[in-house]
Motif scaffolding. Structure first.
Motif, mmCIF file in Angstrom:
data_model
loop_
_atom_site.group_PDB
_atom_site.id
_atom_site.type_symbol
_atom_site.label_atom_id
_atom_site.label_comp_id
_atom_site.label_asym_id
_atom_site.label_seq_id
_atom_site.Cartn_x
_atom_site.Cartn_y
_atom_site.Cartn_z
ATOM 1 N N PHE A 87 21.844 77.336 10.119
ATOM 2 C CA PHE A 87 21.186 78.237 9.175
ATOM 3 C C PHE A 87 20.030 78.976 9.849
ATOM 4 C CE2 PHE A 87 18.341 79.469 5.794
ATOM 5 C CZ PHE A 87 19.155 79.778 4.727
ATOM 6 N N MET A 88 19.176 78.236 10.547
ATOM 7 C CA MET A 88 17.995 78.834 11.182
ATOM 8 C C MET A 88 18.400 79.773 12.317
ATOM 9 S SD MET A 88 15.556 77.795 9.301
ATOM 10 C CE MET A 88 14.167 78.443 10.239
ATOM 11 N N THR A 89 19.462 79.448 13.042
ATOM 12 C CA THR A 89 19.944 80.325 14.112
ATOM 13 C C THR A 89 20.407 81.650 13.528
ATOM 14 O OG1 THR A 89 20.561 78.473 15.527
ATOM 15 C CG2 THR A 89 21.669 80.578 15.951
ATOM 16 N N GLU A 90 21.129 81.583 12.416
ATOM 17 C CA GLU A 90 21.585 82.831 11.809
ATOM 18 C C GLU A 90 20.399 83.662 11.317
ATOM 19 O OE1 GLU A 90 25.429 84.274 9.545
ATOM 20 O OE2 GLU A 90 24.213 82.969 8.261
ATOM 21 N N LEU A 91 19.386 83.020 10.759
ATOM 22 C CA LEU A 91 18.182 83.760 10.343
ATOM 23 C C LEU A 91 17.525 84.437 11.543
ATOM 24 C CD1 LEU A 91 16.203 81.541 7.795
ATOM 25 C CD2 LEU A 91 17.322 83.719 7.369
ATOM 26 N N THR A 92 17.419 83.717 12.638
ATOM 27 C CA THR A 92 16.804 84.266 13.854
ATOM 28 C C THR A 92 17.601 85.455 14.374
ATOM 29 O OG1 THR A 92 15.877 82.113 14.415
ATOM 30 C CG2 THR A 92 16.083 83.707 16.212
ATOM 31 N N LEU A 93 18.923 85.339 14.391
ATOM 32 C CA LEU A 93 19.770 86.443 14.842
ATOM 33 C C LEU A 93 19.640 87.654 13.924
ATOM 34 C CD1 LEU A 93 22.941 84.427 15.883
ATOM 35 C CD2 LEU A 93 21.400 85.683 17.421
ATOM 36 N N ALA A 94 19.572 87.412 12.625
ATOM 37 C CA ALA A 94 19.422 88.528 11.681
ATOM 38 C C ALA A 94 18.093 89.246 11.915
ATOM 39 C CB ALA A 94 19.515 88.022 10.247
ATOM 40 N N ARG A 95 17.043 88.485 12.154
ATOM 41 C CA ARG A 95 15.734 89.103 12.424
ATOM 42 C C ARG A 95 15.761 89.928 13.704
ATOM 43 N NH1 ARG A 95 12.384 83.764 11.972
ATOM 44 N NH2 ARG A 95 12.384 83.408 9.743
ATOM 45 N N ALA A 96 16.614 89.535 14.653
ATOM 46 C CA ALA A 96 16.702 90.235 15.939
ATOM 47 C C ALA A 96 17.648 91.437 15.893
ATOM 48 C CB ALA A 96 17.154 89.262 17.030
ATOM 49 N N TYR A 97 18.346 91.615 14.781
ATOM 50 C CA TYR A 97 19.262 92.748 14.637
ATOM 51 C C TYR A 97 18.476 94.031 14.897
ATOM 52 C CZ TYR A 97 22.507 95.951 12.185
ATOM 53 O OH TYR A 97 23.356 96.978 11.835
ATOM 54 N N PRO A 98 18.959 94.894 15.786
ATOM 55 C CA PRO A 98 18.196 96.096 16.131
ATOM 56 C C PRO A 98 17.825 96.988 14.945
ATOM 57 C CG PRO A 98 20.016 95.791 17.656
ATOM 58 C CD PRO A 98 20.182 94.762 16.570
ATOM 59 N N LEU A 99 18.584 96.916 13.873
ATOM 60 C CA LEU A 99 18.289 97.745 12.698
ATOM 61 C C LEU A 99 17.640 96.948 11.568
ATOM 62 C CD1 LEU A 99 21.589 99.807 12.645
ATOM 63 C CD2 LEU A 99 19.343 100.532 13.485
ATOM 64 N N PHE A 100 17.138 95.764 11.899
ATOM 65 C CA PHE A 100 16.572 94.879 10.883
ATOM 66 C C PHE A 100 15.527 95.587 10.023
ATOM 67 C CE2 PHE A 100 13.352 91.851 9.451
ATOM 68 C CZ PHE A 100 14.130 90.962 8.732
ATOM 69 N N ASP A 101 14.538 96.211 10.659
ATOM 70 C CA ASP A 101 13.469 96.864 9.900
ATOM 71 C C ASP A 101 13.996 97.998 9.027
ATOM 72 O OD1 ASP A 101 11.523 95.185 10.922
ATOM 73 O OD2 ASP A 101 11.083 96.518 12.607
ATOM 74 N N GLU A 102 14.987 98.721 9.513
ATOM 75 C CA GLU A 102 15.522 99.844 8.758
ATOM 76 C C GLU A 102 16.319 99.402 7.530
ATOM 77 O OE1 GLU A 102 15.591 99.561 12.036
ATOM 78 O OE2 GLU A 102 14.509 101.313 12.732
ATOM 79 N N VAL A 103 17.104 98.357 7.670
ATOM 80 C CA VAL A 103 17.981 97.978 6.560
ATOM 81 C C VAL A 103 17.363 96.941 5.628
ATOM 82 C CG1 VAL A 103 20.086 98.615 7.766
ATOM 83 C CG2 VAL A 103 19.297 96.255 7.877
ATOM 84 N N LEU A 104 16.356 96.224 6.097
ATOM 85 C CA LEU A 104 15.757 95.214 5.228
ATOM 86 C C LEU A 104 14.323 95.544 4.841
ATOM 87 C CD1 LEU A 104 17.350 91.972 6.638
ATOM 88 C CD2 LEU A 104 17.919 93.230 4.587
ATOM 89 N N ASP A 105 13.998 96.802 4.888
ATOM 90 C CA ASP A 105 12.702 97.256 4.396
ATOM 91 C C ASP A 105 12.568 96.807 2.949
ATOM 92 O OD1 ASP A 105 11.381 99.466 2.635
ATOM 93 O OD2 ASP A 105 10.491 99.708 4.631
#
Length: 193
Positions: A87-105
């Motif tokens: 679970f925590m690994t997937e959260l970390t990977l999602a945070r590292a997604y290059p478009l994280f800030d754009e799509v999860l604003d």
């Protein structure tokens, strides 16, 4: 590679940069067509809507990048602690997604939640990643029996989405977050000790 595949790939290649430049709220299919050097109608031949294009970007990221990077932690012997690590690994990977800030604003979170949770393709991709993990944990006696695995994946996805879109509401420390996930999310899934 066919010209149809090449055109689709070109669309998928230009879309992330446009998301970074214009943000999700101003991202348009016309911009994609212009950047890809094709007619707007051609974009619509490959992706029926802007949301269809966005879901394709997210699903591709999850299946091509996140799932392989999760493989090591997923392969660990099933245990409550290792399920927490998945679970925590997937959260970390999602945070590292290059478009994280754009799509999860936070301003776009409600729109993105609707998009993500109403997409059958996204649900199928999440199930493709998570159901084998859950089956393995269930078969090793770690996961509670009788859980509807597809519903469990949806619930896990919701928990992760909430934690990603509200990163400091619960806590602002990863160790504290890990404890919350262990005590509430993972505890809801595993056989009581």
């Amino acid at each position: 590679m066919s010209s149809k595949t090449a055109t689709r790939d070109r669309i998928l290649a230009v879309a992330p940069e446009l998301l970074r430049r214009f943000t999700l709220s101003k991202f348009s299919m016309e911009d994609v067509a212009r950047a890809a050097g094709i007619a707007r109608q051609t974009v619509y031949k490959h992706f029926s809507t802007r949301d269809d294009l966005l879901i394709t970007l997210f699903v591709d990221e999850m299946l091509e990048n996140h799932a392989p990077k999760m493989a090591e932690v997923v392969s660990l012997p099933p245990s409550e602690e290792n399920l927490l690590d998945v679970f925590m690994t997937e959260l970390t990977l999602a945070r590292a997604y290059p478009l994280f800030d754009e799509v999860l604003d936070p301003g776009m979170a409600p729109k993105m939640a609707e998009l993500v949770f109403r997409s059958g393709r996204m649900a199928a991709a999440r199930e493709q990643v998570w159901i084998p993990v859950l089956e393995r944990y269930r078969d090793h006696g770690v996961l509670r029996t009788g859980l509807d695995l597809a519903a469990t994946v949806r619930w896990i996805s919701y928990q992760e989405y909430w934690l990603l879109t509200h990163p400091t509401v619960l806590c602002d420390d990863d160790q504290v977050l890990r404890a919350f996930v262990r005590d509430f999310v993972v505890a809801a899934l595993v056989v009581p000790a």
